[in-house]
Every structure is written in C-alpha cells, then in structure tokens.
Design a protein around this motif. Structure first.
Motif, PDB file in Angstrom:
ATOM      1  N   VAL A  65     -13.977  12.915  -7.883  1.00 20.48           N
ATOM      2  CA  VAL A  65     -12.674  13.455  -7.505  1.00 20.48           C
ATOM      3  C   VAL A  65     -12.830  14.486  -6.392  1.00 20.48           C
ATOM      4  O   VAL A  65     -12.006  14.555  -5.469  1.00 20.48           O
ATOM      5  CB  VAL A  65     -11.973  14.070  -8.731  1.00 20.48           C
ATOM      6  N   ALA A  66     -13.891  15.273  -6.443  1.00 25.33           N
ATOM      7  CA  ALA A  66     -14.140  16.289  -5.422  1.00 25.33           C
ATOM      8  C   ALA A  66     -14.638  15.694  -4.111  1.00 25.33           C
ATOM      9  O   ALA A  66     -14.778  16.423  -3.118  1.00 25.33           O
ATOM     10  CB  ALA A  66     -15.156  17.305  -5.945  1.00 25.33           C
ATOM     11  N   TYR A 324      -7.951  13.558 -16.239  1.00 25.91           N
ATOM     12  CA  TYR A 324      -7.433  13.316 -14.893  1.00 25.91           C
ATOM     13  C   TYR A 324      -6.239  12.367 -14.829  1.00 25.91           C
ATOM     14  O   TYR A 324      -5.506  12.376 -13.850  1.00 25.91           O
ATOM     15  CB  TYR A 324      -8.547  12.763 -13.995  1.00 25.91           C
ATOM     16  N   VAL A 325      -6.057  11.515 -15.831  1.00 26.90           N
ATOM     17  CA  VAL A 325      -5.056  10.458 -15.698  1.00 26.90           C
ATOM     18  C   VAL A 325      -3.937  10.616 -16.726  1.00 26.90           C
ATOM     19  O   VAL A 325      -2.807  10.955 -16.380  1.00 26.90           O
ATOM     20  CB  VAL A 325      -5.720   9.063 -15.822  1.00 26.90           C
ATOM     21  N   PHE A 326      -4.230  10.337 -17.984  1.00 22.77           N
ATOM     22  CA  PHE A 326      -3.234  10.396 -19.051  1.00 22.77           C
ATOM     23  C   PHE A 326      -3.629  11.464 -20.068  1.00 22.77           C
ATOM     24  O   PHE A 326      -4.264  11.140 -21.078  1.00 22.77           O
ATOM     25  CB  PHE A 326      -3.118   9.048 -19.773  1.00 22.77           C
ATOM     26  N   ARG A 375      -2.197   7.512   4.261  1.00 24.94           N
ATOM     27  CA  ARG A 375      -0.866   7.952   3.831  1.00 24.94           C
ATOM     28  C   ARG A 375      -0.884   8.362   2.359  1.00 24.94           C
ATOM     29  O   ARG A 375      -0.227   9.341   1.981  1.00 24.94           O
ATOM     30  CB  ARG A 375       0.161   6.837   4.059  1.00 24.94           C
ATOM     31  N   ALA A 376      -1.623   7.633   1.532  1.00 26.02           N
ATOM     32  CA  ALA A 376      -1.723   7.996   0.118  1.00 26.02           C
ATOM     33  C   ALA A 376      -2.277   9.408  -0.036  1.00 26.02           C
ATOM     34  O   ALA A 376      -1.794  10.196  -0.865  1.00 26.02           O
ATOM     35  CB  ALA A 376      -2.604   6.991  -0.617  1.00 26.02           C
ATOM     36  N   VAL A 377      -3.267   9.733   0.769  1.00 28.64           N
ATOM     37  CA  VAL A 377      -3.863  11.070   0.722  1.00 28.64           C
ATOM     38  C   VAL A 377      -2.846  12.125   1.153  1.00 28.64           C
ATOM     39  O   VAL A 377      -2.740  13.199   0.549  1.00 28.64           O
ATOM     40  CB  VAL A 377      -5.127  11.113   1.592  1.00 28.64           C
ATOM     41  N   ARG A 378      -2.086  11.814   2.199  1.00 25.78           N
ATOM     42  CA  ARG A 378      -1.077  12.765   2.670  1.00 25.78           C
ATOM     43  C   ARG A 378       0.012  12.998   1.623  1.00 25.78           C
ATOM     44  O   ARG A 378       0.529  14.108   1.480  1.00 25.78           O
ATOM     45  CB  ARG A 378      -0.432  12.269   3.974  1.00 25.78           C
ATOM     46  N   LEU A 379       0.378  11.955   0.899  1.00 26.92           N
ATOM     47  CA  LEU A 379       1.472  12.047  -0.063  1.00 26.92           C
ATOM     48  C   LEU A 379       1.096  12.828  -1.312  1.00 26.92           C
ATOM     49  O   LEU A 379       1.970  13.329  -2.023  1.00 26.92           O
ATOM     50  CB  LEU A 379       1.945  10.647  -0.455  1.00 26.92           C
ATOM     51  N   THR A 380      -0.193  12.879  -1.624  1.00 28.24           N
ATOM     52  CA  THR A 380      -0.623  13.600  -2.832  1.00 28.24           C
ATOM     53  C   THR A 380      -1.694  14.612  -2.448  1.00 28.24           C
ATOM     54  O   THR A 380      -1.407  15.694  -1.995  1.00 28.24           O
ATOM     55  CB  THR A 380      -1.150  12.611  -3.893  1.00 28.24           C
ATOM     56  N   PRO A 382      -6.327  14.395  -1.485  1.00 25.96           N
ATOM     57  CA  PRO A 382      -7.488  13.495  -1.491  1.00 25.96           C
ATOM     58  C   PRO A 382      -8.012  13.259  -2.909  1.00 25.96           C
ATOM     59  O   PRO A 382      -8.354  12.127  -3.268  1.00 25.96           O
ATOM     60  CB  PRO A 382      -8.511  14.243  -0.629  1.00 25.96           C
ATOM     61  N   GLY A 383      -8.038  14.326  -3.721  1.00 24.86           N
ATOM     62  CA  GLY A 383      -8.538  14.176  -5.079  1.00 24.86           C
ATOM     63  C   GLY A 383      -7.669  13.284  -5.930  1.00 24.86           C
ATOM     64  O   GLY A 383      -8.167  12.434  -6.678  1.00 24.86           O
ATOM     65  N   ARG A 384      -6.349  13.450  -5.840  1.00 26.61           N
ATOM     66  CA  ARG A 384      -5.441  12.639  -6.652  1.00 26.61           C
ATOM     67  C   ARG A 384      -5.536  11.172  -6.260  1.00 26.61           C
ATOM     68  O   ARG A 384      -5.552  10.279  -7.123  1.00 26.61           O
ATOM     69  CB  ARG A 384      -4.009  13.136  -6.474  1.00 26.61           C
ATOM     70  N   ALA A 385      -5.599  10.894  -4.968  1.00 27.47           N
ATOM     71  CA  ALA A 385      -5.734   9.508  -4.529  1.00 27.47           C
ATOM     72  C   ALA A 385      -7.045   8.901  -5.038  1.00 27.47           C
ATOM     73  O   ALA A 385      -7.090   7.729  -5.435  1.00 27.47           O
ATOM     74  CB  ALA A 385      -5.661   9.435  -3.003  1.00 27.47           C
ATOM     75  N   ARG A 386      -8.112   9.686  -5.043  1.00 26.23           N
ATOM     76  CA  ARG A 386      -9.392   9.198  -5.536  1.00 26.23           C
ATOM     77  C   ARG A 386      -9.340   8.937  -7.044  1.00 26.23           C
ATOM     78  O   ARG A 386      -9.934   7.983  -7.537  1.00 26.23           O
ATOM     79  CB  ARG A 386     -10.496  10.201  -5.198  1.00 26.23           C
TER      80      ARG A 386
END
Length: 431
Positions: A65-66, A324-326, A375-380, A382-386
């Motif tokens: 994630v990091a 990290y998820v649920f 775009r996924a990284v921008r929307l959330t 980098p860690g969340r997208a990973r």
C-alpha cells in the motif's frame, strides 16, 4: 550492501526451504531469481523493516500500500506463484510451512532483515489502514464507520472501476458479452427469483448506488425502499433515480436495516450486504428480515461464503482485508448461513452457486482500474488505488481456486398452510 537482490533471494530460500518463486529487483537496481517470471520490485529498504516488525501478510500489505514493493509484470501470475507462501493452508500443512516468517528460523531472518533494512523504529502504517478497533463488534455506530471507510471513497472512483452499471457485486455471465449486460442480467435474475410484480413492495438492504432499486422499479413495476449506511451512495442513487423519473416509485434512506419498521414487504433483496453483518449479529439479521416480510414473502440473499475449516475455532479474519478493505467484515460457510436462515423461520427453497461468475467480474473491474490508473490515483490516493487493485486481483484468484464462493439463496416466509408460492418446475426463473 552490493547486490541486495541476491541477498534477499538467498534469505527467502533459507526461509522457504526452496527457491523464491519470482524474480526480485532491489532498490539498488540488482536482480536475482528465476527468469521469465513476474518481478517483485522492492523499492525501499523500509519494506524489510515492515516485515521485521510485522512478519507475514500484514507487513507485506503495508509495504504494498505504501508503494515500497510492487510487481513488474502480470499481477495475477505473481500472486499465483506466491500463493503458497502467502495464503494457502491445507489439513496437513503446519503454520511454519505456510507462513515461514513465523518459523523459529525467523531469528536468522530477523538478523538478515535488520542488516538490510536498518535498525530503525517500525514505520507508521499507511494512512489508508484502519487501526485496530476495540469494543463490541457490529454496533450500529461501528458498522456505519466501517461502511463509510469502504464505500465513501468517491463515487467517481467507483464509476471508473464498476463501469456504467454501478453494481458492486457478482455479475451473471450467461449470454452477456459485457460487464453492463452481465450486471443487468444478474439484477433481472434476482427480480425473477423474487417473483416481483407490478406494485410489489421491495426492500433493498444495502442498496448501494441504486442499481437494483432502479431495475426493479423500471422493469418490474415494484415500489422500492433502499437502505444504505453510506451517504455518498445515497446521494448518488437519488440523483440517478430522479434522472430516470422514478422518484414516485423509489425511496432511498440512509438507515441501518435494523431500524426499518415499515413492513410488511412482499420481497427483500440483500445483495453483497450480509458479509458486513458478522457472526454475532447474523441471527438478528435473519430474524429482522423475516419480520419485515409478509407471509409468503421472499428473500434473495446474495452472499460470499468461505470454505469451512476443520476446526472452526481456528478461523481468523484476513488481516489485509480487515485493515484495508472491509473492516469487521466476516465470511461464513454456506451451510451456516442456510442453517441460520432456517432457524429464524425461513424455508430455503433454492441455492445457486455462482463462484466462477465473480472471478470473471473481478477481472473486469481490475482491468477497468488498470486502464485508467492515473485518474484512479487522482480520484482517491495512490495507496487506496493500490489497495483496490491488490484485493480485487487476489479475490479473483480466490474465487477461481475455490478458496471462497458466492451464492444466491432464495428463502420464503412460508405461511402456516405451507403454500410457498414457489413454482413446481425447478428454477422457473431461468426460463
């Protein structure tokens, strides 16, 4: 410190008792390991300190994630090769064989990790991690916080991953060629199993972004109440409903299902929601839904299931998923779910396993994410997208390898006269 990759693979071989299954590239540019495999990229020595302080899956997840470790090449192939090291256990495998970092040889490993990673304090967990919680499980407040962590990460991000259907559960790949078609077919299959007719009252528990509610109202004439704990989902769903001209047929509430009091309903759909309920609350969940149905009413419970353990007391929640998820999510074996529904008073009339359908769905979601990664990284973040990329890819493999499954359970609140209303011809809803 020269040729760090060689030292890492030698250390891994000592721990595993076999060569490390993928090639390694270290932060000094060195590489070691089998050619023609995906490459595990160790970008920073900090990843080793994470493993030193938290051996096993959680340490690796934090490094992933990091952004301190990555995979160059096919992520699925890398996870397949690493599966025995990370997740798999069988009745004849001991903990040391499956999680070698927990073996007594860890003393040797610790020295190696300390030498390569540096003798510094443990790195702080990535910001995307939910810290360890205390207190009773599955209170209304705690459940709301858990749902917010997972679902309130931005509707635009979910649009990117899920596509136009905005359905965050297993699609049904019968004759469908696209994800949108397969999700439409799943929603229609649920409606047909529930035998929805014009004017029927449907309660959609965990309604998400409103896709089931819209389909049931538009295609089957149902009057729908959808409940969710996510404010972002509710806002998005209401906007879609208004655009469809269905505000007179659908109401979306930010409400815990335990607080729904306006039954009886003709049918209840619970699609991908029951995984959040938890073992300590599952009977309460079943009892509540039964009271909300009229006699003869139907429940369609669409739920992920895990394989039963030989010793159920040994079952542990996956640390990566929990952190990290649920948060607080729990999977139960199918048999336990069916037993609990029956104990509450439901008559279970049909169980359909659609495990392979979810594997295919997840692969499409991963492809959507990877296709628009910047775009996924921008929307959330980098860690969340990973997080999403790893968990969806790993889950796709878990479904493919039969480590987990997903089932649609049709249950009826059969009245005292025994007339269930289910057709005599088996699975008439399939045509």
């Amino acid at each position: 410190m020269a040729d760090i990759a060689l030292r890492l693979t030698a250390l891994a071989k000592e721990l595993l008792g076999a060569p490390f299954p993928v090639r390694v590239r270290a932060w000094d540019g060195s590489e070691s390991g089998p050619p023609d495999t995906p490459v595990l990229v160790v970008r920073h020595r900090r990843a080793l300190r994470r493993l030193l302080w938290r051996p096993g899956e959680l340490g690796l997840a934090r490094a992933w994630v990091a952004g301190e470790i990555d995979v160059d090449g096919d992520l699925y192939a890398a996870l397949e090769l690493l599966a025995g090291f990370l997740w798999e256990r069988g009745p004849d495998t001991d903990t040391a064989a499956v999680h070698p970092l927990l073996d007594p040889r860890m003393r040797t490993a610790a020295r190696g990790l300390l030498q390569l990673g540096g003798a510094l304090p443990p790195p702080a967990p990535p910001a995307e991690e939910v810290r360890r919680r205390t207190g009773p499980l599955h209170t209304k407040r705690r459940d709301k916080e858990a749902i917010s962590h997972h679902y309130d990460v931005g509707n635009d991000f979910y649009e990117l991953v899920l596509g136009p259907s905005m359905v965050y559960s297993c699609a049904y790949w019968d004759d469908a060629g696209t994800l949108e078609d397969a999700q439409r077919d799943k929603l229609d299959l649920v409606c047909r199993k529930l035998a929805l007719a014009q004017g029927d009252r449907l309660l959609d528990v965990g309604c998400g972004w409103g896709s089931m509610a819209i389909h049931a109202a538009r295609e089957h004439g149902a009057q729908v109440t959808g409940v969710t704990l996510s404010r972002e989902q509710a806002t998005y769903a209401r906007k879609r409903i208004a655009e469809e001209g269905l505000t007179d047929r659908i109401e979306i509430r930010v409400q815990d299902y335990r607080d729904v009091m306006d039954g009886p309903y003709d049918a209840i759909s619970s699609i991908g929601m029951a995984e959040h309920v938890g073992e300590v609350r599952y009977r309460e969940y079943a009892d509540k839904l039964l009271t909300l149905l009229r006699p003869g009413g139907r429940l369609l419970n669409h739920q992920i299931a895990r394989r039963p353990e030989q010793d159920e007391s040994a079952y542990e929640v996956d640390e990566f998923i929990d952190r990290y998820v649920f948060p607080d999510g729990e999977l139960a074996p199918l048999g336990r779910t069916v037993t609990t529904l029956e104990a509450a008073g439901f008559e279970v009339r049909d169980v359909e396993a659609i495990r392979e359908h979810y594997a295919r769905t997840l692969r499409v979601w991963v492809a959507n994410l990877e296709a628009d990664w910047p775009r996924a990284v921008r929307l959330t973040s980098p860690g969340r997208a990973r997080v999403w990329r790893l968990y969806m890819a790993a889950c796709a493999l878990a479904f493919e390898r039969n480590r987990i499954g997903v089932n649609q359970i049709l249950a009826v609140k059969t009245p005292p006269n025994g007339v269930s209303g289910v057709p005599l011809r088996a699975r008439a809803w399939h045509g």
